[in-house]
Motif scaffolding. Structure first.
Motif, PDB file in Angstrom:
ATOM      1  N   HIS A   1     -70.412   3.178  17.357  1.00  0.00           N
ATOM      2  CA  HIS A   1     -69.964   4.219  18.287  1.00  0.00           C
ATOM      3  C   HIS A   1     -68.451   4.072  18.332  1.00  0.00           C
ATOM      4  O   HIS A   1     -67.951   3.002  18.672  1.00  0.00           O
ATOM      5  N   SER A   2     -67.741   5.128  17.961  1.00  0.00           N
ATOM      6  CA  SER A   2     -66.292   5.025  17.819  1.00  0.00           C
ATOM      7  C   SER A   2     -65.606   4.479  19.062  1.00  0.00           C
ATOM      8  O   SER A   2     -64.711   3.641  18.960  1.00  0.00           O
ATOM      9  N   GLU A   3     -66.039   4.907  20.235  1.00  0.00           N
ATOM     10  CA  GLU A   3     -65.405   4.435  21.465  1.00  0.00           C
ATOM     11  C   GLU A   3     -65.562   2.916  21.609  1.00  0.00           C
ATOM     12  O   GLU A   3     -64.618   2.219  21.954  1.00  0.00           O
TER      13      GLU A   3
ATOM     14  N   ILE B   1     -63.142   5.928  11.811  1.00  0.00           N
ATOM     15  CA  ILE B   1     -63.035   5.693  13.259  1.00  0.00           C
ATOM     16  C   ILE B   1     -61.691   5.044  13.595  1.00  0.00           C
ATOM     17  O   ILE B   1     -60.986   5.469  14.518  1.00  0.00           O
TER      18      ILE B   1
ATOM     19  N   LYS C   1     -58.583   7.314  12.917  1.00  0.00           N
ATOM     20  CA  LYS C   1     -58.492   8.340  13.967  1.00  0.00           C
ATOM     21  C   LYS C   1     -58.002   7.725  15.269  1.00  0.00           C
ATOM     22  O   LYS C   1     -57.389   8.402  16.088  1.00  0.00           O
TER      23      LYS C   1
END
Length: 120
Positions: free
Chosen positions: A106-108, A20, A23
């Motif tokens: 959750h990546s966000e 995560i 990226k």
């Protein structure tokens, strides 16, 4: 982007976080599987941000946060906790953590927390 130290006793969780964060454009400078190793790596690597699991063997996250903050009051730490650990999250914030994220990741939410502690 930030240099980040990932601390979690589960290799799978470290791998997920690494994916995560990379990226998201960040650099992972190190990983630790418990609080004791985290303290040593924080000293030697001087990360911009440390993600810290709460429940780990050898030394848990809250204890490690206290040690890291004592040595480096400006350290930026994001706690990572499982659902139902609200009590521990409060202790972690009192120990000096700036932010927390709930597992599963959750990546966000992770990237928002990183930017928040960096003041971006």
């Amino acid at each position: 982007m930030a240099k980040i130290l990932i601390v979690d006793d589960a290799a799978f969780m470290r791998m997920m976080l690494r994916d995560i964060l990379e990226k998201g454009g960040h650099t992972i400078v190190g990983e630790a599987e418990n609080g004791k190793v985290a303290i040593e790596k924080h000293k030697s690597l001087s990360p911009d941000v440390t993600t810290m699991d709460i429940t780990m063997p050898v030394m848990e996250g809250i204890e490690a946060v206290k040690h890291i903050k004592a040595a480096d009051p400006k350290a930026k730490i994001i706690m990572c906790s499982a659902m139902g650990q609200q009590n521990m999250v409060i202790q972690a914030i009192q120990a000096g953590a700036q932010e927390f994220v709930i597992k599963p990741f959750h990546s966000e939410r992770i990237l928002i927390s990183i930017n928040k502690v960096l003041g971006a």
